[in-house]
Design an enzyme around this catalytic site. Sequence first.
Site, short mmCIF file in Angstrom:
data_model
loop_
_atom_site.label_atom_id
_atom_site.label_comp_id
_atom_site.label_asym_id
_atom_site.label_seq_id
_atom_site.Cartn_x
_atom_site.Cartn_y
_atom_site.Cartn_z
CG HIS A 70 -7.75 -2.78 57.36
ND1 HIS A 70 -7.38 -1.61 57.97
CD2 HIS A 70 -7.53 -3.77 58.27
CE1 HIS A 70 -6.97 -1.88 59.20
NE2 HIS A 70 -7.05 -3.16 59.42
N GLY A 119 -9.87 -6.37 52.79
CA GLY A 119 -10.49 -6.99 53.97
C GLY A 119 -11.99 -7.09 53.86
CE1 TYR A 129 -5.99 -9.79 54.12
CE2 TYR A 129 -6.75 -12.03 54.43
CZ TYR A 129 -7.00 -10.66 54.41
OH TYR A 129 -8.25 -10.18 54.68
C1 LCV Z 1 -9.08 4.52 53.61
C2 LCV Z 1 -9.96 5.00 51.54
C3 LCV Z 1 -9.88 3.63 51.17
C4 LCV Z 1 -9.36 2.72 52.13
N1 LCV Z 1 -8.98 3.20 53.33
O1 LCV Z 1 -12.75 6.86 45.08
O2 LCV Z 1 -6.59 -6.82 51.81
S1 LCV Z 1 -5.52 -6.12 52.35
O3 LCV Z 1 -4.52 -6.96 52.95
O4 LCV Z 1 -4.93 -5.20 51.35
C5 LCV Z 1 -6.19 -5.10 53.61
C6 LCV Z 1 -5.11 -4.49 54.46
C7 LCV Z 1 -7.13 -4.09 53.04
O5 LCV Z 1 -8.30 -4.22 53.07
O6 LCV Z 1 -6.49 -2.96 52.52
C8 LCV Z 1 -7.40 -2.04 51.82
C9 LCV Z 1 -7.51 -2.55 50.37
N2 LCV Z 1 -8.35 -1.59 49.61
C10 LCV Z 1 -8.01 -1.15 48.41
O7 LCV Z 1 -6.95 -1.45 47.87
C11 LCV Z 1 -8.99 -0.17 47.75
C12 LCV Z 1 -8.36 1.22 47.80
N3 LCV Z 1 -9.31 2.20 47.21
C13 LCV Z 1 -9.45 2.29 45.86
O8 LCV Z 1 -8.82 1.59 45.06
C14 LCV Z 1 -10.45 3.32 45.39
O9 LCV Z 1 -10.67 4.23 46.46
C15 LCV Z 1 -11.79 2.65 45.01
C16 LCV Z 1 -11.60 1.85 43.69
C17 LCV Z 1 -12.29 1.73 46.14
C18 LCV Z 1 -12.83 3.77 44.79
O10 LCV Z 1 -12.31 4.70 43.85
P1 LCV Z 1 -13.03 6.11 43.69
O11 LCV Z 1 -12.30 6.82 42.59
O12 LCV Z 1 -14.48 5.93 43.63
P2 LCV Z 1 -11.37 7.50 45.60
O13 LCV Z 1 -10.23 6.61 45.28
O14 LCV Z 1 -11.30 8.92 45.13
O15 LCV Z 1 -11.57 7.46 47.19
C19 LCV Z 1 -12.52 8.31 47.79
C20 LCV Z 1 -12.02 8.56 49.19
O16 LCV Z 1 -12.02 7.31 49.92
C21 LCV Z 1 -10.71 7.09 50.43
C22 LCV Z 1 -9.78 7.80 49.48
O17 LCV Z 1 -8.54 8.03 50.14
C23 LCV Z 1 -10.57 9.06 49.21
O18 LCV Z 1 -10.45 9.90 50.34
P3 LCV Z 1 -10.22 11.51 50.13
O19 LCV Z 1 -11.42 11.96 49.31
O20 LCV Z 1 -10.17 12.05 51.53
O21 LCV Z 1 -8.91 11.64 49.38
N4 LCV Z 1 -10.46 5.64 50.48
C24 LCV Z 1 -10.68 4.77 49.50
N5 LCV Z 1 -10.32 3.53 49.88
N6 LCV Z 1 -9.27 1.41 51.90
N7 LCV Z 1 -9.57 5.45 52.76
#
Ligand code: LCV
Length: 256
Positions: free
Chosen positions: A64, A108, A138
């Site tokens: 999400h 999600g 959830y």
């Molecule tokens: C917006 C993002 C996101 C993101 N949204 O890259 O399941 S529930 O109930 O929780 C539900 C509500 C749900 O689905 O919630 C989302 C759950 N997702 C996560 O917890 C994953 C969050 N993201 C991460 O842990 C990391 O981004 C991963 C491991 C996916 C990738 O890591 P990596 O080091 O390759 P970055 O973290 O540097 O992210 C790159 C860009 O993508 C954005 C993040 O904010 C960053 O943006 P900026 O470059 O503008 O700072 N991003 C990542 N995930 N879910 N934005």
Amino acid sequence: MPLIRTSLADAIGTIAFDRDTKRNALSAELIAECIAAFDEFKNMHARAVVLRSVTAGKVWSAGHDIDELPKADVDPLPYNDPLEQLLRAVKAFPAPVIAMVQGSVWGGACDLVMACDLVYGDETSSFAITPAKLGLPYNVVGLLNFLSRLPLNVVKEMFFSADPIAADRAERVGIVNRIVPAAELEQITYAMARTFTTRSSAAIASAKESIRVLSEATPINPQTFEYLHGLRRGVYFGPDYHEGVASFLEKRKPKF
Ligand code: LCV
């Protein structure tokens, strides 16, 4: 710039996420493009659809779009949340939808993969459901998605720990149909899609919809539903949801 790429060849539709800058986070805009693609493929009588990412990168989808989650004190996953609409579109599509997964799947997007009819991955695939990291309750439909597919203890491990399940274990517990070598994933996925195009589409559509109705036939009386909704309200009105979303946006670890 479109956030997905689509194609239709030999009655097989392909929807590929193309938002790597945000790790294919499922924003309302990207989801609207996916739903429009499913509508188009239905009109074109596609016999199978493959859901994938343009980049065979580290992340299939980060789930999400957290920037679009209500900031707290509001149900984060209501019935008409865009992601919930996409899950329903996948389940309602009258032909098999195959998730072709390379890289990590989060939140999600894990629910989305589980809503697909088949899942093929490679050794880089991993699957995490993450509400416990965001302090988020959830929704009942999402929980049932996991419960109808995985053993109870695995569902609890995933929802309590929010830790990824790696490829080999994902195959053992049943998150994926098959894990195959990365070099063979595309060929194996589309070979199965081609098999579906040679079978009776009417028989498959009827079986898919019947299985959906039967697998979702969970009798809950209104009092039980109110009770479950009360459990969710207790969380999304609580402090953890504020902290979970804030910590992500401030790029720090949450303190629950
Ligand atoms: C917006 C993002 C996101 C993101 N949204 O890259 O399941 S529930 O109930 O929780 C539900 C509500 C749900 O689905 O919630 C989302 C759950 N997702 C996560 O917890 C994953 C969050 N993201 C991460 O842990 C990391 O981004 C991963 C491991 C996916 C990738 O890591 P990596 O080091 O390759 P970055 O973290 O540097 O992210 C790159 C860009 O993508 C954005 C993040 O904010 C960053 O943006 P900026 O470059 O503008 O700072 N991003 C990542 N995930 N879910 N934005």
